[in-house]
Design a protein around this motif. Structure first.
Motif, mmCIF file in Angstrom:
data_model
loop_
_atom_site.group_PDB
_atom_site.id
_atom_site.type_symbol
_atom_site.label_atom_id
_atom_site.label_comp_id
_atom_site.label_asym_id
_atom_site.label_seq_id
_atom_site.Cartn_x
_atom_site.Cartn_y
_atom_site.Cartn_z
ATOM 1 N N ASN A 42 0.855 -1.196 0.000
ATOM 2 C CA ASN A 42 0.000 0.000 0.000
ATOM 3 C C ASN A 42 0.887 1.241 0.000
ATOM 4 O OD1 ASN A 42 -2.179 -1.756 0.364
ATOM 5 N ND2 ASN A 42 -2.022 -1.610 2.604
ATOM 6 N N GLY A 43 0.331 2.298 -0.526
ATOM 7 C CA GLY A 43 1.048 3.563 -0.443
ATOM 8 C C GLY A 43 1.023 4.077 0.997
ATOM 9 N N GLY A 44 2.085 4.789 1.386
ATOM 10 C CA GLY A 44 2.099 5.380 2.726
ATOM 11 C C GLY A 44 1.202 6.617 2.754
ATOM 12 N N ALA A 45 0.638 6.902 3.904
ATOM 13 C CA ALA A 45 -0.255 8.058 4.013
ATOM 14 C C ALA A 45 0.536 9.364 3.949
ATOM 15 C CB ALA A 45 -1.011 7.982 5.338
ATOM 16 N N GLY A 46 -0.082 10.372 3.363
ATOM 17 C CA GLY A 46 0.502 11.703 3.429
ATOM 18 C C GLY A 46 0.372 12.226 4.860
ATOM 19 N N SER A 47 1.253 13.110 5.216
ATOM 20 C CA SER A 47 1.257 13.572 6.609
ATOM 21 C C SER A 47 0.484 14.886 6.763
ATOM 22 C CB SER A 47 2.718 13.765 7.047
ATOM 23 O OG SER A 47 2.798 14.683 8.106
ATOM 24 N N VAL A 48 -0.238 14.987 7.899
ATOM 25 C CA VAL A 48 -0.818 16.289 8.282
ATOM 26 C C VAL A 48 0.084 16.843 9.372
ATOM 27 C CG1 VAL A 48 -2.781 17.470 9.315
ATOM 28 C CG2 VAL A 48 -3.159 15.517 7.787
ATOM 29 N N HIS A 49 0.752 17.919 9.077
ATOM 30 C CA HIS A 49 1.726 18.423 10.037
ATOM 31 C C HIS A 49 1.914 19.923 9.817
ATOM 32 C CE1 HIS A 49 5.606 18.862 12.137
ATOM 33 N NE2 HIS A 49 5.182 17.800 12.836
ATOM 34 N N PHE A 50 2.205 20.635 10.893
ATOM 35 C CA PHE A 50 2.423 22.086 10.769
ATOM 36 C C PHE A 50 3.781 22.456 11.316
ATOM 37 C CE2 PHE A 50 -2.074 21.300 10.817
ATOM 38 C CZ PHE A 50 -2.504 22.024 9.709
ATOM 39 N N ARG A 51 4.349 23.416 10.653
ATOM 40 C CA ARG A 51 5.670 23.882 11.049
ATOM 41 C C ARG A 51 5.601 24.449 12.464
ATOM 42 N NH1 ARG A 51 6.312 27.806 7.061
ATOM 43 N NH2 ARG A 51 5.980 26.168 5.525
ATOM 44 N N ARG A 52 6.525 24.078 13.272
ATOM 45 C CA ARG A 52 6.553 24.668 14.603
ATOM 46 C C ARG A 52 7.860 25.392 14.787
ATOM 47 N NH1 ARG A 52 4.945 19.563 16.856
ATOM 48 N NH2 ARG A 52 2.759 19.415 16.344
ATOM 49 N N GLU A 53 7.759 26.694 14.856
ATOM 50 C CA GLU A 53 8.979 27.468 15.083
ATOM 51 C C GLU A 53 8.734 28.385 16.265
ATOM 52 O OE1 GLU A 53 10.465 29.181 11.364
ATOM 53 O OE2 GLU A 53 9.649 27.368 10.414
ATOM 54 N N ARG A 54 9.803 28.667 16.930
ATOM 55 C CA ARG A 54 9.688 29.366 18.212
ATOM 56 C C ARG A 54 8.878 30.648 18.178
ATOM 57 N NH1 ARG A 54 15.029 29.497 21.758
ATOM 58 N NH2 ARG A 54 13.889 29.378 23.727
ATOM 59 N N PHE A 55 9.209 31.503 17.240
ATOM 60 C CA PHE A 55 8.532 32.806 17.240
ATOM 61 C C PHE A 55 7.464 32.898 16.176
ATOM 62 C CE2 PHE A 55 12.855 33.282 18.852
ATOM 63 C CZ PHE A 55 12.528 33.622 20.162
ATOM 64 N N LEU A 56 7.020 31.775 15.706
ATOM 65 C CA LEU A 56 6.021 31.718 14.641
ATOM 66 C C LEU A 56 4.842 30.898 15.138
ATOM 67 C CD1 LEU A 56 7.589 31.019 11.133
ATOM 68 C CD2 LEU A 56 5.389 32.124 11.532
ATOM 69 N N PRO A 57 3.900 31.525 15.787
ATOM 70 C CA PRO A 57 2.799 30.769 16.380
ATOM 71 C C PRO A 57 1.990 30.014 15.317
ATOM 72 C CG PRO A 57 2.361 33.143 16.470
ATOM 73 C CD PRO A 57 3.755 32.984 15.980
ATOM 74 N N LYS A 58 1.895 30.587 14.143
ATOM 75 C CA LYS A 58 1.067 29.923 13.131
ATOM 76 C C LYS A 58 1.921 29.468 11.960
ATOM 77 C CE LYS A 58 -3.753 30.940 13.021
ATOM 78 N NZ LYS A 58 -4.783 31.548 12.219
ATOM 79 N N GLY A 59 2.671 28.389 12.161
ATOM 80 C CA GLY A 59 3.485 27.875 11.056
ATOM 81 C C GLY A 59 2.593 27.251 10.010
ATOM 82 N N GLY A 60 3.035 27.253 8.786
ATOM 83 C CA GLY A 60 2.243 26.662 7.702
ATOM 84 C C GLY A 60 2.304 25.150 7.719
ATOM 85 N N PRO A 61 1.550 24.513 6.820
ATOM 86 C CA PRO A 61 1.550 23.052 6.731
ATOM 87 C C PRO A 61 2.880 22.549 6.179
ATOM 88 C CG PRO A 61 0.290 23.989 4.920
ATOM 89 C CD PRO A 61 0.669 25.142 5.814
ATOM 90 N N ASP A 62 3.396 21.475 6.715
ATOM 91 C CA ASP A 62 4.637 20.920 6.161
ATOM 92 C C ASP A 62 4.619 19.387 6.170
ATOM 93 O OD1 ASP A 62 5.026 20.242 8.778
ATOM 94 O OD2 ASP A 62 7.044 21.085 8.935
ATOM 95 N N GLY A 63 3.416 18.831 6.020
ATOM 96 C CA GLY A 63 3.296 17.361 5.987
ATOM 97 C C GLY A 63 3.744 16.812 4.643
ATOM 98 N N GLY A 64 4.716 15.893 4.666
ATOM 99 C CA GLY A 64 5.256 15.331 3.416
ATOM 100 C C GLY A 64 4.395 14.212 2.856
ATOM 101 N N ASN A 65 4.746 13.816 1.629
ATOM 102 C CA ASN A 65 3.997 12.747 0.952
ATOM 103 C C ASN A 65 4.408 11.372 1.458
ATOM 104 O OD1 ASN A 65 3.116 14.888 -0.543
ATOM 105 N ND2 ASN A 65 4.398 14.414 -2.338
ATOM 106 N N GLY A 66 3.456 10.463 1.363
ATOM 107 C CA GLY A 66 3.774 9.076 1.704
ATOM 108 C C GLY A 66 4.562 8.420 0.580
ATOM 109 N N GLY A 67 5.322 7.372 0.909
ATOM 110 C CA GLY A 67 6.086 6.644 -0.118
ATOM 111 C C GLY A 67 5.200 5.653 -0.847
ATOM 112 N N ASN A 68 5.636 5.234 -2.028
ATOM 113 C CA ASN A 68 4.859 4.253 -2.788
ATOM 114 C C ASN A 68 5.060 2.841 -2.249
ATOM 115 O OD1 ASN A 68 4.085 6.307 -4.534
ATOM 116 N ND2 ASN A 68 5.888 6.000 -5.856
ATOM 117 N N GLY A 69 4.021 2.033 -2.369
ATOM 118 C CA GLY A 69 4.129 0.629 -1.982
ATOM 119 C C GLY A 69 4.999 -0.119 -2.978
ATOM 120 N N GLY A 70 5.596 -1.226 -2.551
ATOM 121 C CA GLY A 70 6.469 -2.007 -3.441
ATOM 122 C C GLY A 70 5.673 -2.721 -4.523
#
Ligand SMILES: Nc1nc2c(ncn2[C@@H]2O[C@H](COP(=O)(O)OP(=O)(O)OP(=O)(O)O)[C@@H](O)[C@H]2O)c(=O)[nH]1
Ligand SMILES: [Mg+2]
Length: 329
Positions: free
Chosen positions: A18-46
């Motif tokens: 199966n393909g890996g799931a894409g990630s839901v993730h947000f950038r977390r930086e110290r002085f940036l309360p609202k970081g943008g999305p940075d979830g990467g793509n899932g890998g392909n299944g063999g």
């Protein structure tokens, strides 16, 4: 199957990853309360890939493999990190292997060349991470794609030996002896029926060329109804360009024997009757000239070219090769 060491029919459950799931993730930086999305793509299944290998001559190595599965792709991660693609799984098969979908019997693919590859089951694509879904109106998408599922199915692997010439005859008529004097093959030879329980193939040199002959176990009257070893080995001559009928000079009637053989072939598959054919009357060293004349005048089928041969004295073998070469080309 007649012998444990010659496996030419096998059923395997295959599943690509199966393909890996894409990630839901947000950038977390110290002085940036609202970081943008940075979830990467899932890998392909063999993928599950079949590959031709000319060092293999049976499917024996797959005998105990009931399931073949490829791994799933890894999920994507934060910081736009892609998940790893899973490794492909290669199934090595001998040349002449046909794969069918076990459910509907449809041919999926056929491997005829060394290193030839075919994807039997494609791995699922990895899902896109939430980075991909950011738009001007949606700065923080909280979703990502799941990976796509891999494919799964039962596949029948069937080996049909690739040879130019296929030998067809009753048991004990000298088929294996002929192959052994024409080629370097060393099939078992003995004075009893069903010495050969498995097919063998040999390469026959012809001047600067060569051609391939396959010797299959003898067939008997009623073989198509399961007598003797049955007709399952006839699948190996389905690909042969030319059928060489071998009939023992000492049978009561060459004509009748020929018809028995033709009939068994026809019951297996009428397509076999349309192949080019040649008749070799074997063990001709046991005949004197008078008997040869008698057979030639009264006991030969009409619709087929013939030749008297002997594997013991090698009589007729050069002419046999000439005739076979002409038929192949
Ligand atoms: N006289 C004589 N005997 C032969 C000749 N060729 C084969 N034989 C003998 O016939 C017998 C059977 O030979 P095989 O080559 O094993 O026959 P086969 O057709 O492969 O037999 P199966 O594998 O049982 O179907 C053996 O005893 C051989 O020595 C020949 O040209 N002349
Ligand atoms: Mg034999």
């Amino acid at each position: 199957m007649a012998s444990a060491n010659f496996i030419d029919h096998i059923k395997i459950f295959i599943k690509s990853g199966n393909g890996g799931a894409g990630s839901v993730h947000f950038r977390r930086e110290r002085f940036l309360p609202k970081g943008g999305p940075d979830g990467g793509n899932g890998g392909n299944g063999g993928n599950i890939i079949v590959q031709g290998n000319n060092n293999l001559h049976t499917l024996l190595h797959l005998k105990y493999k009931k399931h073949i599965k490829a791994k799933n792709g890894s999920p994507g991660q934060g910081s736009n990190k892609y998940g790893d693609n899973a490794d492909d799984i290669y199934i090595q098969v001998p040349l002449g292997t046909v794969m069918r979908d076990a459910e509907n019997n449809e041919v999926i693919s056929e491997i005829v060349k060394h290193n030839q590859k075919f994807i039997l089951a494609k791995g699922g694509k990895g899902g896109l991470g939430n980075t991909n879904f950011k738009t001007s109106t949606r700065q923080a998408p909280r979703y990502a794609q799941p990976g796509l599922p891999g494919e799964e199915k039962w596949v029948v692997f069937e080996l049909k030996l690739l040879a130019d010439i296929g030998l067809v005859g009753l048991p004990n008529v000298g088929k294996s002896s002929l192959l052994s004097v024409l080629s370097a093959a060393k099939p078992k030879i003995a004075n009893y029926p069903f010495t050969s329980l498995i097919p063998s193939i040999g390469v026959i040199k012809y001047y600067d060329n060569s051609f391939v002959m396959s010797d299959i176990p003898g067939i008997i009257k009623g073989a198509s109804k399961g007598k003797g070893l049955g007709t399952k080995f006839l699948r190996h001559i389905e690909r042969n360009a030319v059928l060489l009928f071998i009939i023992d000079a000492e049978v009561d009637s060459i004509k009748d024997t020929y018809n028995v053989l033709l009939n068994e072939l026809k019951n297996y598959s009428s397509d076999l009757l349309y192949k080019d054919k040649l008749l070799a009357i074997s063990k001709s060293d046991l005949l004197d000239q008078e008997m040869i004349d008698e057979i030639t005048n009264n006991d030969l089928p009409k619709d087929i070219d013939f030749i008297f041969i002997s594997s013991h004295t090698k009589n007729g073998l050069n002419e046999l090769k000439n005739k076979l070469w002409k038929l192949i080309n």
